[in-house]
Design a protein around this motif. Structure first.
Motif: not given
Length: 235
Positions: A97-98, A100-107
């Motif tokens: 989950v984290n 995915k969140r990091v990837e979303e935040i990076a995006k």
């Protein structure tokens, strides 16, 4: 005579028999002593073996007790391992989950950076256009814009009039040089010079950057005439 011989034989036989009995008795006693020794030795060995068996039994009991304790310890370890497995699985899920969140935040961050870069580029372009308005590349001195009579000196501010006087008396100057003299910001100075140019008060040399501004000859004569009239009125 016969009776004497018979008695003698009887006595001899009895003596021999007695001696045999004594011998047998002695052998019996010796055998009994040997048997007693054997029995005593056997009993002693049996007692030692019993003690050994008792010691082994104690050790077995201790081993069984240790085995029970070890079994309990193993069961505790198994429970802890199961608990750790549950935690590891939970952490693995949280990691996914984290991630995915990091990837979303990076995006999102990359998109923000791209937007910021785009805005910075646009702002730089706007500032460049504001500071150095676009002109024809083959023109060194732009065409003269005639001064509108209704827009002589009356609509100008004191700062704008002081800029015209400075350029008329000191000659052409760039916007940064003018900014240092009138103590305004770069943007304010750029807007002021653009206004004076567009309203026909100034000429602009675009042969090199930064552009150089100069008072139009017609404006120069108007300023000199205004100064002369002011001097005559004072006299």
């Amino acid at each position: 005579m016969f009776a004497v011989i018979l008695s003698t034989l009887t006595i001899v036989v009895c003596y021999v028999y007695y001696r045999q009995l004594q011998k047998v008795r002695k052998e019996y006693e010796n055998a009994k002593a040997v048997v007693d020794d054997i029995v005593f030795s056997f009993n002693r060995q049996l007692k030692q073996e019993a003690e050994r068996v008792g010691l082994i039994a104690c050790k077995v009991d201790a081993a069984i007790s240790k085995g029970d304790n070890a079994k309990k310890a193993v069961e505790d370890v198994c429970r802890k391992v199961e608990s750790l497995e549950g935690r590891v699985n939970s952490l693995a899920s949280e990691k996914e989950v984290n991630t995915k969140r990091v990837e979303e935040i990076a995006k999102t961050l990359q998109e923000s950076i791209n937007v910021q870069r785009d805005l910075a580029a646009r702002l730089a372009a706007v500032e460049e256009r504001t500071k150095y308005p676009a002109v024809a590349s083959d023109a060194k001195i732009e065409a003269v814009i005639p001064i509108k009579k209704e827009k002589a000196l009356a609509p100008l501010t004191d700062t704008e009039v002081s800029v015209l006087d400075m350029l008329a008396s000191e000659g052409p100057k760039t916007a940064p040089e003018i900014k240092e003299r009138i103590k305004l910001s770069r943007e304010h100075t750029a807007r002021l010079m653009k206004k004076l140019y567009e309203e026909g008060y100034l000429d602009r040399d675009t042969s090199k950057i930064p552009f150089r501004y100069s008072v139009k000859e017609e404006m120069r004569r108007l300023l000199k005439r205004t100064e002369s009239e002011s001097a005559q009125q004072q006299s």
